[in-house]
Enzyme design. Sequence first.
Site, PDB file in Angstrom:
ATOM      1  CD  GLU A  48      -2.959   0.370  -0.195  1.00 16.22           C
ATOM      2  OE1 GLU A  48      -3.230  -0.779  -0.588  1.00 16.22           O
ATOM      3  OE2 GLU A  48      -3.269   1.383  -0.837  1.00 16.22           O
ATOM      4  CB  SER A  49       1.785   3.652  -2.658  1.00 15.52           C
ATOM      5  OG  SER A  49       0.473   4.069  -2.926  1.00 15.52           O
ATOM      6  CB  CYS A  79       2.450  -3.035  -7.549  1.00 15.18           C
ATOM      7  SG  CYS A  79       0.672  -2.857  -7.644  1.00 15.18           S
ATOM      8  NE  ARG A 105      -2.487   4.774  -4.285  1.00 11.58           N
ATOM      9  CZ  ARG A 105      -3.095   4.890  -3.108  1.00 11.58           C
ATOM     10  NH1 ARG A 105      -3.503   6.064  -2.684  1.00 11.58           N
ATOM     11  NH2 ARG A 105      -3.312   3.828  -2.366  1.00 11.58           N
ATOM     12  NE  ARG A 135      -5.810  -4.135  -3.285  1.00 12.03           N
ATOM     13  CZ  ARG A 135      -4.940  -3.360  -2.650  1.00 12.03           C
ATOM     14  NH1 ARG A 135      -5.043  -2.045  -2.676  1.00 12.03           N
ATOM     15  NH2 ARG A 135      -3.972  -3.904  -1.943  1.00 12.03           N
ATOM     16  CG  HIS A 170       2.669  -7.796  -7.889  1.00  8.06           C
ATOM     17  ND1 HIS A 170       3.224  -7.239  -6.761  1.00  8.06           N
ATOM     18  CD2 HIS A 170       1.483  -7.179  -8.065  1.00  8.06           C
ATOM     19  CE1 HIS A 170       2.400  -6.330  -6.266  1.00  8.06           C
ATOM     20  NE2 HIS A 170       1.336  -6.273  -7.032  1.00  8.06           N
ATOM     21  CD  GLU A 172       6.454  -8.904  -6.562  1.00  2.00           C
ATOM     22  OE1 GLU A 172       6.775  -8.633  -7.741  1.00  2.00           O
ATOM     23  OE2 GLU A 172       5.546  -8.310  -5.954  1.00  2.00           O
TER      24      GLU A 172
HETATM   25  N1  GLN Z   1      -3.281  -0.258  -4.787  1.00  2.00           N
HETATM   26  C1  GLN Z   1      -2.002  -0.175  -4.137  1.00  2.00           C
HETATM   27  C2  GLN Z   1      -1.579   1.283  -3.938  1.00  2.00           C
HETATM   28  O1  GLN Z   1      -2.196   2.150  -4.424  1.00  2.00           O
HETATM   29  C3  GLN Z   1      -0.952  -0.920  -4.921  1.00  2.00           C
HETATM   30  C4  GLN Z   1      -1.279  -2.388  -4.970  1.00  2.00           C
HETATM   31  C5  GLN Z   1      -0.102  -3.291  -5.017  1.00  2.00           C
HETATM   32  O2  GLN Z   1       1.039  -2.907  -4.720  1.00  2.00           O
HETATM   33  N2  GLN Z   1      -0.367  -4.526  -5.343  1.00  2.00           N
HETATM   34  O3  GLN Z   1      -0.600   1.530  -3.292  1.00  2.00           O
END
Ligand code: GLN
Length: 193
Positions: A48-49, A79, A105, A135, A170, A172
């Site tokens: 979650e950024s 991400c 985002r 997401r 991703h 990873e």
């Molecule tokens: N939705 C997340 C964000 O806005 C990012 C999602 C993820 O890293 N898989 O930070």
Amino acid sequence: MKIGILALQGAFIEHKHSLDALGVESFEIRQKKDIEKPFDGLIIPGGESTVIGKLLHKLDLYEPIKNMIENGMPVFGTCAGLIILAKNIEDEQAHIGTMDITVRRNAYGKQIDSFSEEVVIPEVSDKPFPLVFIRAPWIDSVGDSVKVLCELNGHIVAARENNMLVTSFHPELTKNLDFHKYFINMIKQKKSR
Ligand code: GLN
């Protein structure tokens, strides 16, 4: 070669597994003292950024990490890591903000908030690469010095600017190690210069 993985929140352990599989040494960055010894590359994982951004400040990691990246430390953001590196985020304030990209985002919205695709990314490999989106953000636009590595349905989902590599997806979370190999080559090239 030694790679630091920012381990404040999110999918950091999966990056360690990818690097382990390639025989590359890594360590977790959780606090300031973890980055006192020299290392060669940095991974900012998904998660979650907003949370990662806040913790970077709270733990006094923000300035030193930003400086390292500005001084050429190779960095790979996946991400949320991509969002952390972006100079511009739609309707939001930037975090580290070193990469000349504008990011949206949660761009894929609720309906298809997670999906996967296979595409060939010529810069990385001639075999199809599995793209796993969770997401995910996409990149709306890039500056002149940014190379677009992958577009999907008209949206940029992987890019590189000098020492900075980012993906909306991703690598990873897959068994495919080609993106990590590409990043390791970026580090090797820098070391040989
Ligand atoms: N939705 C997340 C964000 O806005 C990012 C999602 C993820 O890293 N898989 O930070």
